[in-house]
Structure formats: C-alpha cells, structure tokens
Design a protein around this motif. Sequence first.
Motif, PDB file in Angstrom:
ATOM      1  N   LEU A   3       0.460  -0.929  -0.210  1.00  0.00           N
ATOM      2  CA  LEU A   3      -0.362   0.122   0.199  1.00  0.00           C
ATOM      3  C   LEU A   3       1.240   1.130  -0.670  1.00  0.00           C
ATOM      4  N   CYS A  21      -6.955  -1.582   4.549  1.00  0.00           N
ATOM      5  CA  CYS A  21      -6.215  -2.551   5.001  1.00  0.00           C
ATOM      6  C   CYS A  21      -6.000  -3.408   6.380  1.00  0.00           C
ATOM      7  N   SER A  24      -8.822  -5.583   6.964  1.00  0.00           N
ATOM      8  CA  SER A  24      -8.818  -6.959   5.847  1.00  0.00           C
ATOM      9  C   SER A  24      -7.948  -8.330   6.254  1.00  0.00           C
ATOM     10  N   PHE A  28       0.688  -6.795   4.691  1.00  0.00           N
ATOM     11  CA  PHE A  28       0.516  -5.589   3.745  1.00  0.00           C
ATOM     12  C   PHE A  28       1.643  -4.644   3.833  1.00  0.00           C
ATOM     13  N   LEU A  59      -2.690   0.692  -3.623  1.00  0.00           N
ATOM     14  CA  LEU A  59      -2.949  -0.643  -3.656  1.00  0.00           C
ATOM     15  C   LEU A  59      -2.310  -2.020  -4.444  1.00  0.00           C
ATOM     16  N   ASP A  61      -1.216  -5.768  -5.395  1.00  0.00           N
ATOM     17  CA  ASP A  61      -2.014  -6.888  -5.014  1.00  0.00           C
ATOM     18  C   ASP A  61      -1.258  -7.863  -6.013  1.00  0.00           C
ATOM     19  N   LEU A  76     -11.178  -5.133  -1.261  1.00  0.00           N
ATOM     20  CA  LEU A  76     -10.033  -5.600  -0.177  1.00  0.00           C
ATOM     21  C   LEU A  76     -11.753  -6.648   0.489  1.00  0.00           C
TER      22      LEU A  76
END
Length: 219
Positions: A3, A21, A24, A28, A59, A61, A76
């Motif tokens: 992030l 985040c 979630s 991260f 973000l 991922d 998320l």
Amino acid sequence: MKLIIGNKAYSSWSMRGWLACKQSGLLFEEVVVPLYGEDWEKRREGNEFAASSGKVPVLWDGDTVVWDSLAIIDWLADKVGRDRFWPKDEGARGMARSMAAEMHSSFPALRREMPMNVRKVYPPKPVKPDVAADLTRILEICAQARARYGGENPFLFGDFCAVDIMYAPVCTRLVTYSVKLPPFAIGYVEAVLNHSWVREWIEAAQDEPWTIEQFEEVG
C-alpha cells in the motif's frame, strides 16, 4: 500486498486505504511517499503510480493495482468476505453503502476549509455557511445510522466497519478545528479516535519529519 500512502499527518484518503488494509486482516507492506517532497513529482511519474495518475493511496496486490480508497475497500472485502466490511442486515448495508459513497463524493467545503492535520488542534472560530451545511449533513446521517443500527456499540452500525473507515478522517478534523458537537457525536468521535488502528495512525503521524506549510497555516 503493498500500500502506497502519503503523509499520515495530512492524507485523509491514505488513512482510509490504510484502515481498510488493517480491517482486512491481511498482511501488507506500507510505503510512505511524502506529499510535495523533493522526490514527490519524480516518484509519482513512475510505474507504481501510473494507474492512479500520481494519486495516493495505491494498493498493489501481486500484479493487480487498485487505487481510490473506496475501491480498495471493495477489493479487500471481496478477498476476505464482505461481512468483514459491511453490516449483515440488508437495510443497514444499504444505508452504510450510501453513507460511504456520499463521503467519497461530497462535502467539498469541509475538505477545502478544514484539511486534515492530526498534529494540530486549533481554537474554535466561526464556520462558513457552506462548511456548516456539510457538517450538518454529516451529523444528520450519522445520527440516523446510530439511532437505527448502532445498538449498544459505539460505532455507526455497531461494529467498526467500512463506513467508520470512510468517516474516520472527518472525526480527526472535528477535533483539529474544535467543532462543537452534540453528545452522540462526541461519543462517536471518541470511539473512532480511540480505536487501536486509528491511534496507531495518529501516533505515527506525530513522528513524521515532514511539514507541509499549506496545511499548517489553516487555523
């Protein structure tokens, strides 16, 4: 996941992405890129910012990039289960989504006149009519949510959820600008600011070495 965020003292949208985040429960990496610093313009032109046109939060991922705080919340929520972010009750969920979307798209006067700065508390001063209208609307819908769905817990829909994430930076502004609040709002703001993740964010902001003068001279 990685992030990318701006200064914790000033970046309200970064705060929302970061809280998402944390909500979630996923691991991260946090990368802080100081807004308007010496490397800001050069850094935001790089590939890691390309999708967002240089805005934070972003973000990553794996190879998937998601930008914009509300999109990060939804991404998320899809990964870990929507009940972790949104109320289970259908009526509550509809209201929660509407409130989150309204915070995302509205209240320009509040943003302009009361920029986020979690390191400051200014003395109270007269509020401009357009800012007062924004504050009135926010307090109205928060009061409705608390009355309908808050229950015995202190947050808008009972448990801390996506709506509280979206409204958390506003709670910091209400303190920063010494806004007079009704009793229910005082309790809600205290609950948000005392949440462990919000405290972690604010405490980290105190240790940041960067200062942006345009956000320091508002009061």
